[in-house]
Design a protein around this motif. Structure first.
Motif, PDB file in Angstrom:
ATOM      1  N   ALA A   1     -35.452  62.660 -67.625  1.00 12.84           N
ATOM      2  CA  ALA A   1     -35.756  63.120 -66.265  1.00 12.84           C
ATOM      3  C   ALA A   1     -37.166  63.709 -66.187  1.00 12.84           C
ATOM      4  O   ALA A   1     -37.893  63.471 -65.215  1.00 12.84           O
ATOM      5  CB  ALA A   1     -34.717  64.150 -65.808  1.00 12.84           C
ATOM      6  N   ILE A   2     -37.576  64.454 -67.204  1.00 20.15           N
ATOM      7  CA  ILE A   2     -38.933  65.021 -67.237  1.00 20.15           C
ATOM      8  C   ILE A   2     -39.961  63.893 -67.281  1.00 20.15           C
ATOM      9  O   ILE A   2     -40.954  63.901 -66.537  1.00 20.15           O
ATOM     10  CB  ILE A   2     -39.114  65.969 -68.446  1.00 20.15           C
ATOM     11  CG1 ILE A   2     -38.271  67.235 -68.285  1.00 20.15           C
ATOM     12  CG2 ILE A   2     -40.585  66.305 -68.685  1.00 20.15           C
ATOM     13  CD1 ILE A   2     -38.752  68.225 -67.257  1.00 20.15           C
ATOM     14  N   ALA A   3     -39.719  62.900 -68.144  1.00 25.23           N
ATOM     15  CA  ALA A   3     -40.657  61.766 -68.250  1.00 25.23           C
ATOM     16  C   ALA A   3     -40.751  61.025 -66.926  1.00 25.23           C
ATOM     17  O   ALA A   3     -41.847  60.650 -66.483  1.00 25.23           O
ATOM     18  CB  ALA A   3     -40.215  60.822 -69.366  1.00 25.23           C
ATOM     19  N   ALA A   4     -39.625  60.823 -66.252  1.00 25.84           N
ATOM     20  CA  ALA A   4     -39.622  60.135 -64.952  1.00 25.84           C
ATOM     21  C   ALA A   4     -40.407  60.937 -63.918  1.00 25.84           C
ATOM     22  O   ALA A   4     -41.160  60.366 -63.122  1.00 25.84           O
ATOM     23  CB  ALA A   4     -38.186  59.892 -64.479  1.00 25.84           C
ATOM     24  N   GLN A   5     -40.252  62.252 -63.912  1.00 24.74           N
ATOM     25  CA  GLN A   5     -40.985  63.091 -62.960  1.00 24.74           C
ATOM     26  C   GLN A   5     -42.484  63.062 -63.233  1.00 24.74           C
ATOM     27  O   GLN A   5     -43.291  63.025 -62.307  1.00 24.74           O
ATOM     28  CB  GLN A   5     -40.472  64.533 -62.991  1.00 24.74           C
ATOM     29  CG  GLN A   5     -39.179  64.736 -62.261  1.00 24.74           C
ATOM     30  CD  GLN A   5     -39.267  64.269 -60.822  1.00 24.74           C
ATOM     31  OE1 GLN A   5     -40.136  64.682 -60.065  1.00 24.74           O
ATOM     32  NE2 GLN A   5     -38.357  63.379 -60.441  1.00 24.74           N
ATOM     33  N   LEU A   6     -42.859  63.071 -64.496  1.00 17.54           N
ATOM     34  CA  LEU A   6     -44.283  63.006 -64.830  1.00 17.54           C
ATOM     35  C   LEU A   6     -44.890  61.679 -64.376  1.00 17.54           C
ATOM     36  O   LEU A   6     -46.002  61.658 -63.844  1.00 17.54           O
ATOM     37  CB  LEU A   6     -44.491  63.216 -66.331  1.00 17.54           C
ATOM     38  CG  LEU A   6     -44.258  64.649 -66.822  1.00 17.54           C
ATOM     39  CD1 LEU A   6     -44.243  64.694 -68.343  1.00 17.54           C
ATOM     40  CD2 LEU A   6     -45.301  65.594 -66.252  1.00 17.54           C
ATOM     41  N   LYS A   7     -44.157  60.588 -64.543  1.00 18.02           N
ATOM     42  CA  LYS A   7     -44.646  59.280 -64.075  1.00 18.02           C
ATOM     43  C   LYS A   7     -44.763  59.279 -62.549  1.00 18.02           C
ATOM     44  O   LYS A   7     -45.743  58.772 -61.994  1.00 18.02           O
ATOM     45  CB  LYS A   7     -43.707  58.165 -64.533  1.00 18.02           C
ATOM     46  CG  LYS A   7     -43.784  57.895 -66.015  1.00 18.02           C
ATOM     47  CD  LYS A   7     -42.752  56.835 -66.402  1.00 18.02           C
ATOM     48  CE  LYS A   7     -42.676  56.666 -67.900  1.00 18.02           C
ATOM     49  NZ  LYS A   7     -41.596  55.733 -68.276  1.00 18.02           N
ATOM     50  N   ARG A   8     -43.768  59.846 -61.861  1.00 12.79           N
ATOM     51  CA  ARG A   8     -43.800  59.927 -60.393  1.00 12.79           C
ATOM     52  C   ARG A   8     -44.994  60.759 -59.942  1.00 12.79           C
ATOM     53  O   ARG A   8     -45.725  60.374 -59.024  1.00 12.79           O
ATOM     54  CB  ARG A   8     -42.496  60.538 -59.874  1.00 12.79           C
ATOM     55  CG  ARG A   8     -42.388  60.601 -58.353  1.00 12.79           C
ATOM     56  CD  ARG A   8     -41.169  61.370 -57.891  1.00 12.79           C
ATOM     57  NE  ARG A   8     -41.270  62.791 -58.138  1.00 12.79           N
ATOM     58  CZ  ARG A   8     -41.992  63.639 -57.390  1.00 12.79           C
ATOM     59  NH1 ARG A   8     -42.679  63.200 -56.362  1.00 12.79           N
ATOM     60  NH2 ARG A   8     -42.011  64.913 -57.677  1.00 12.79           N
ATOM     61  N   MET A   9     -45.215  61.882 -60.619  1.00 11.33           N
ATOM     62  CA  MET A   9     -46.341  62.740 -60.258  1.00 11.33           C
ATOM     63  C   MET A   9     -47.669  62.059 -60.551  1.00 11.33           C
ATOM     64  O   MET A   9     -48.617  62.197 -59.775  1.00 11.33           O
ATOM     65  CB  MET A   9     -46.247  64.073 -61.012  1.00 11.33           C
ATOM     66  CG  MET A   9     -45.156  64.964 -60.472  1.00 11.33           C
ATOM     67  SD  MET A   9     -44.830  66.433 -61.479  1.00 11.33           S
ATOM     68  CE  MET A   9     -46.429  66.918 -62.016  1.00 11.33           C
TER      69      MET A   9
END
Length: 188
Positions: A109-117
């Motif tokens: 989830a953290i990796a997905a949020q970083l990619k989204r950001m």
């Protein structure tokens, strides 16, 4: 072990036989008449956008304290993402790794949020620097270790601060980060 503050407040080792009859703040805690005047609550905050401080103000302080200092909304207005506070429910996934805990689903989830950001912040620079400062925080050393592995893969950077697009990502435990600031904080 209790923290120094807990030892001073509540004592430490009172169940053991002491070498002498001396009562100290460490062994017996501070007396109530001393603790009372020392207790203060934070009345104003000078770091968070009001949309972020609203949660602790209501949930922890009952709306009575943690007011926003003048100009906080304008000072923290440069963030282009529509979400100031985002809660992501990560189902299960907790694993013990040795004596510490880690959760692979939270890491995902953290990796997905970083990619989204990375996508959402493209073309936007923060008001005070060339890169967005991002803190990825966790409570557990095992989670930090696994997050470090993922951030290395994601960014190609060997260690913190990790670089991803126009973000500089600092990874550490929540207690080590105390007193620092970041434009964005992700808590795992």
């Amino acid at each position: 072990f209790p923290s120094v503050l807990e030892s001073l407040q509540f004592g430490f080792g009172r169940g053991r036989k002491l070498q002498s009859n001396t009562k100290t703040a460490i062994t017996h805690g501070l007396p109530g008449h001393v603790l009372g005047p020392r207790h203060t609550a934070l009345e104003f905050q000078h770091r968070m956008h009001p949309a972020i401080s609203a949660y602790p103000r209501q949930s922890i302080y009952g709306g009575q304290l943690l007011h926003d200092a003048a100009g906080m909304e304008q000072k923290r207005s440069g963030f282009p993402d529509e979400h100031r506070v985002l809660w992501i429910d990560v189902k299960d996934g907790t694993e013990a790794q040795g004596k510490t805990k880690m959760n692979q689903r939270e890491i995902d989830a953290i990796a997905a949020q970083l990619k989204r950001m990375q996508h959402n912040l493209k073309g936007f620079t923060p008001p005070e620097s060339k890169t967005w400062s991002v803190a990825v925080l966790t409570f557990y050393a095992g989670q930090e270790r696994e997050l470090r592995k993922r951030l290395k893969q994601l960014t190609g950077t060997a260690r913190s601060p990790f670089k991803l697009g126009n973000m500089s990502i600092e990874l550490c435990t929540s207690d080590r980060f105390q007193g620092h600031e970041a434009d964005v904080v992700l808590l795992s």
